[in-house]
Design a protein around this motif. Structure first.
Motif, mmCIF file in Angstrom:
data_model
loop_
_atom_site.group_PDB
_atom_site.id
_atom_site.type_symbol
_atom_site.label_atom_id
_atom_site.label_comp_id
_atom_site.label_asym_id
_atom_site.label_seq_id
_atom_site.Cartn_x
_atom_site.Cartn_y
_atom_site.Cartn_z
ATOM 1 N N ASP A 77 4.847 -16.372 -8.075
ATOM 2 C CA ASP A 77 4.241 -15.264 -8.402
ATOM 3 C C ASP A 77 3.024 -15.200 -9.171
ATOM 4 N N ILE A 78 2.082 -14.489 -8.889
ATOM 5 C CA ILE A 78 0.856 -14.365 -9.935
ATOM 6 C C ILE A 78 0.750 -13.404 -10.514
ATOM 7 N N GLU A 79 0.497 -13.192 -11.729
ATOM 8 C CA GLU A 79 0.250 -11.944 -12.752
ATOM 9 C C GLU A 79 -1.194 -11.926 -12.942
ATOM 10 N N LEU A 80 -1.837 -10.731 -12.862
ATOM 11 C CA LEU A 80 -3.306 -10.388 -13.333
ATOM 12 C C LEU A 80 -3.197 -9.140 -14.326
ATOM 13 N N ASN A 81 -3.860 -9.073 -15.280
ATOM 14 C CA ASN A 81 -4.083 -7.902 -16.038
ATOM 15 C C ASN A 81 -5.123 -7.253 -15.552
ATOM 16 N N ALA A 82 -5.489 -5.880 -15.995
ATOM 17 C CA ALA A 82 -6.605 -5.137 -15.578
ATOM 18 C C ALA A 82 -8.058 -5.942 -15.512
ATOM 19 N N ALA A 83 -8.121 -6.569 -16.758
ATOM 20 C CA ALA A 83 -9.519 -6.990 -16.952
ATOM 21 C C ALA A 83 -9.887 -8.101 -15.836
ATOM 22 N N GLN A 84 -8.785 -9.018 -15.665
ATOM 23 C CA GLN A 84 -9.039 -9.917 -14.536
ATOM 24 C C GLN A 84 -9.164 -9.533 -13.112
ATOM 25 N N SER A 85 -8.584 -8.318 -12.923
ATOM 26 C CA SER A 85 -8.660 -7.617 -11.513
ATOM 27 C C SER A 85 -9.883 -7.153 -11.190
ATOM 28 N N SER A 86 -10.647 -6.572 -12.453
ATOM 29 C CA SER A 86 -11.870 -5.917 -12.240
ATOM 30 C C SER A 86 -12.777 -6.939 -12.231
ATOM 31 N N LEU A 87 -12.651 -8.101 -12.785
ATOM 32 C CA LEU A 87 -13.874 -9.221 -12.920
ATOM 33 C C LEU A 87 -13.766 -9.852 -11.488
ATOM 34 N N ILE A 88 -12.689 -9.978 -10.879
ATOM 35 C CA ILE A 88 -12.794 -10.577 -9.623
ATOM 36 C C ILE A 88 -13.031 -9.727 -8.397
ATOM 37 N N ASN A 89 -13.263 -8.138 -8.831
ATOM 38 C CA ASN A 89 -13.619 -7.335 -7.528
ATOM 39 C C ASN A 89 -12.113 -7.225 -7.010
ATOM 40 N N LEU A 90 -10.984 -7.359 -7.362
ATOM 41 C CA LEU A 90 -9.544 -7.362 -6.624
ATOM 42 C C LEU A 90 -9.475 -6.003 -5.894
ATOM 43 N N GLN A 91 -9.204 -5.883 -4.733
ATOM 44 C CA GLN A 91 -9.114 -4.847 -3.853
ATOM 45 C C GLN A 91 -7.773 -4.845 -3.070
ATOM 46 N N VAL A 92 -6.611 -3.931 -3.110
ATOM 47 C CA VAL A 92 -5.668 -3.785 -2.314
ATOM 48 C C VAL A 92 -5.472 -2.544 -1.499
ATOM 49 N N GLU A 93 -5.008 -2.909 -0.370
ATOM 50 C CA GLU A 93 -4.724 -1.748 0.769
ATOM 51 C C GLU A 93 -3.754 -1.828 1.356
ATOM 52 N N ILE A 94 -2.947 -0.492 1.548
ATOM 53 C CA ILE A 94 -1.825 -0.483 2.113
ATOM 54 C C ILE A 94 -2.203 -0.396 3.810
ATOM 55 N N LEU A 95 -1.260 -1.404 4.294
ATOM 56 C CA LEU A 95 -1.626 -1.787 5.763
ATOM 57 C C LEU A 95 -0.622 -0.895 6.747
ATOM 58 N N ASN A 96 -1.105 -0.237 7.879
ATOM 59 C CA ASN A 96 -0.451 0.542 8.581
ATOM 60 C C ASN A 96 -0.812 0.270 9.950
ATOM 61 N N ALA A 97 0.056 0.224 11.108
ATOM 62 C CA ALA A 97 -0.222 0.035 12.358
ATOM 63 C C ALA A 97 -1.172 0.828 12.917
ATOM 64 N N SER A 115 -10.018 -0.925 23.460
ATOM 65 C CA SER A 115 -9.211 -0.462 22.347
ATOM 66 C C SER A 115 -7.869 -1.430 22.602
ATOM 67 N N SER A 116 -7.098 -1.784 21.426
ATOM 68 C CA SER A 116 -5.751 -2.486 21.657
ATOM 69 C C SER A 116 -4.723 -1.644 22.617
ATOM 70 N N GLU A 117 -4.072 -2.467 23.125
ATOM 71 C CA GLU A 117 -3.112 -1.846 24.063
ATOM 72 C C GLU A 117 -2.040 -0.963 23.072
ATOM 73 N N LYS A 118 -1.829 -1.172 22.016
ATOM 74 C CA LYS A 118 -0.659 -0.816 21.099
ATOM 75 C C LYS A 118 -1.139 -0.597 19.789
ATOM 76 N N PRO A 119 -0.541 -0.184 18.890
ATOM 77 C CA PRO A 119 -1.028 -0.050 17.375
ATOM 78 C C PRO A 119 -0.691 -1.542 16.760
ATOM 79 N N VAL A 120 -1.688 -2.141 16.029
ATOM 80 C CA VAL A 120 -1.536 -3.345 15.415
ATOM 81 C C VAL A 120 -2.028 -3.087 13.869
ATOM 82 N N ILE A 121 -1.270 -4.108 13.255
ATOM 83 C CA ILE A 121 -1.561 -4.429 11.673
ATOM 84 C C ILE A 121 -2.784 -5.431 11.678
ATOM 85 N N ALA A 122 -3.925 -5.334 11.211
ATOM 86 C CA ALA A 122 -4.980 -6.143 11.014
ATOM 87 C C ALA A 122 -5.520 -6.157 9.614
#
Length: 381
Positions: free
Chosen positions: A50-70, A302-309
Motif C-alpha cells: 500500500d502507498i499513502e499520499l497526502n493532499a500536497a503530494q497528490s496535487s504535485l503529481i497531478n494525481l487523477q482517479v476515476e471510477i470505472l464502469n463498463a 463499436s465494441s460488441e459488449k460493454p467493457v472496462i477500459a
C-alpha cells in the motif's frame, strides 16, 4: 554431598546454556523478519504494498482517479484505400464475335444516354448469321402463311424454331432489334453492326483504335453512372468486423471527408500484401472522384459488449512484468492490482479482472509505481 566448588561450576553451566538458548531464539526471530521482508513470508505481508499520499503530494503529481464502469467503446482504424468503378452500376461493352473496328460514335469522358450508338464493327461471322436469318425468316413467313395443316406439324415447328434461333443469335452478337428488322429491306451492309449503350453514364475507357482487329469477349468500352464509386480499403488480417454493415466509415480525399457505407468484406487475404479487402460505397456529389485515386479510410466500430477500459497512462509493469493498475482503497491510500489486457480502442485499453465501480488511478500511476519500487528496494536492504 558435592563440594561447593563443584556446585558452583554446575550452576554456571546451566546459566550459560540458558543464555545460548535465548540467543538462538532471538536469531530465529531476526531470520523470520528478514524472510518476511524478502517475500517468503505468508501473504498477509502484501499489505506493505500500500502507498499513502497526502493532499500536497497528490496535487504535485497531478494525481487523477476515476471510477470505472463498463460501457460501449468505439474503435477507430485508419486504412489505405483506392477509388474504383462501382461494378454494380458500370457496364462493360464488348463483342461476342471476332470483328474489326469501323467507326466510333463517342469519345473518352463523354456522357452517353441509354441506347445511344457507341461503336460500329464488321464481322464475317455476323454476316453469315444475318444471311442465315434472312433465309430462316423467309421460310417461316411462308410456312406460317400456309398453316400447320397444309405443311405438316413437324415442318411448321422446325421453321418456327430455326427462325427464332437465328433471331436470338443476332441479338447475342450485339445487334439491336431495329437493326435486325432493317435487314429485310437492305442487305447491302451484311456483316456491319453497331453496339449501343445499355446504360446511361460516363465513358471511362475506350481501349481500341479504328481498323483494329478484336477478339470475341475483348473489352472495348467501360461506362459508369458516375454517381457512385467503390472504395477498396485494405485492413490487416487481425482486424475483423463482426457486423460490418453497421460500421461507419469516412473517406478522406485531398483533405475533404466523404461519408461511406461498408457493403462487403473479403474472407481471404491478398497474396501480395497479406491484407483483407473491405468494400465501401461512396457517392460523388461534385464530380470530384476518379477511379484510381488513393485515399485514407477511417473506420469506427463499436465494441460488441460493454467493457472496462483505461488510458495507457494508467497501466504500469509490475515487478514480475505483469500489467498493473493502482486502485484507491481509501482517500490517499493506493494499492497495485494485476490485470489482463483485452481489445485496444485507440487511446483506451480494455482491462480484465476489475469490477465496475472501482476507483482507479488514470494519471500519476508512474509516480506510485516508483514509490512502490523504492519501498521494496529499501525493505530488501
Amino acid at each position: 554431598m558435592p563440594s561447593p566448588l563443584k556446585l558452583t561450576s554446575f550452576v554456571m553451566s546451566c546459566i550459560l546454556i540458558s543464555a545460548s538458548i535465548v540467543a538462538l531464539a532471538d536469531d530465529d526471530d531476526d531470520l523470520n523478519k528478514k524472510q518476511s521482508q524478502n517475500g517468503s513470508a505468508p501473504k498477509e505481508a502484501d499489505q506493505n504494498d500500500d502507498i499513502e499520499l497526502n493532499a500536497a503530494q497528490s496535487s504535485l503529481i497531478n494525481l487523477q482517479v476515476e471510477i470505472l464502469n463498463a460501457k460501449t467503446i468505439d474503435r477507430v482504424y485508419v486504412a489505405p484505400g483506392e477509388v474504383t468503378v462501382n461494378a454494380d452500376t458500370a457496364y462493360l461493352v464488348s463483342t461476342s464475335v471476332d470483328a474489326t473496328i469501323e467507326a466510333r460514335h463517342m469519345s473518352l469522358g463523354d456522357m452517353v444516354e441509354k441506347s445511344q450508338p457507341l461503336i460500329t464493327l464488321f464481322s464475317a461471322d455476323v454476316a453469315a448469321a444475318q444471311a442465315q436469318y434472312l433465309v430462316d425468316q423467309s421460310e417461316w413467313e411462308r410456312v406460317k402463311g400456309l398453316g400447320s395443316k397444309a405443311v405438316g406439324q413437324n415442318r411448321f415447328v422446325t421453321a418456327e424454331t430455326q427462325y427464332k434461333a437465328s433471331y436470338a443469335r443476332l441479338l447475342a452478337f450485339g445487334l439491336s432489334e431495329r437493326a435486325i428488322l432493317k435487314l429485310k429491306g437492305d442487305t447491302s451492309s451484311l456483316g456491319q453492326y453497331t453496339l449501343y449503350a445499355s446504360v446511361a453514364g460516363r465513358v471511362l475507357s475506350d481501349s481500341y483504335q479504328l481498323g483494329q482487329r478484336i477478339s470475341a469477349g475483348e473489352p472495348l468500352i467501360q461506362i459508369s453512372d458516375g454517381q457512385t464509386f467503390w472504395v477498396l480499403a485494405h485492413l490487416p488480417s487481425v482486424l475483423h468486423f463482426s457486423n460490418p454493415l453497421n460500421a461507419s466509415a469516412v473517406v478522406n480525399i485531398e483533405e475533404a471527408n466523404y461519408p461511406a457505407k461498408i457493403i462487403q468484406q473479403a474472407h481471404s487475404l491478398d497474396e501480395r500484401t497479406r491484407t483483407r479487402e473491405v468494400r465501401l460505397l461512396l457517392e460523388d456529389t461534385g464530380d470530384k472522384l476518379f477511379p484510381g485515386q488513393f485515399v485514407d479510410v477511417t473506420f469506427t466500430v463499436s465494441s460488441e459488449k460493454p467493457v472496462i477500459a483505461v488510458p495507457e497512462s494508467a497501466l504500469m509493469r509490475g515487478s514480475d512484468g505483469d500489467w498493473t493498475i493502482y486502485i484507491e482503497e481509501s482517500p490517499g491510500q493506493f494499492s497495485p492490482k494485476e490485470v489482463q489486457l483485452g481489445q485496444s480502442y485507440g487511446d483506451l485499453q480494455e482491462i480484465i479482472g476489475v469490477a465496475s465501480g472501482t476507483r482507479v488511478v488514470i494519471r500519476g500511476a508512474f509516480y506510485l509505481a516508483s514509490e512502490l519500487a523504492k519501498s521494496n528496494f529499501a525493505d530488501d536492504d
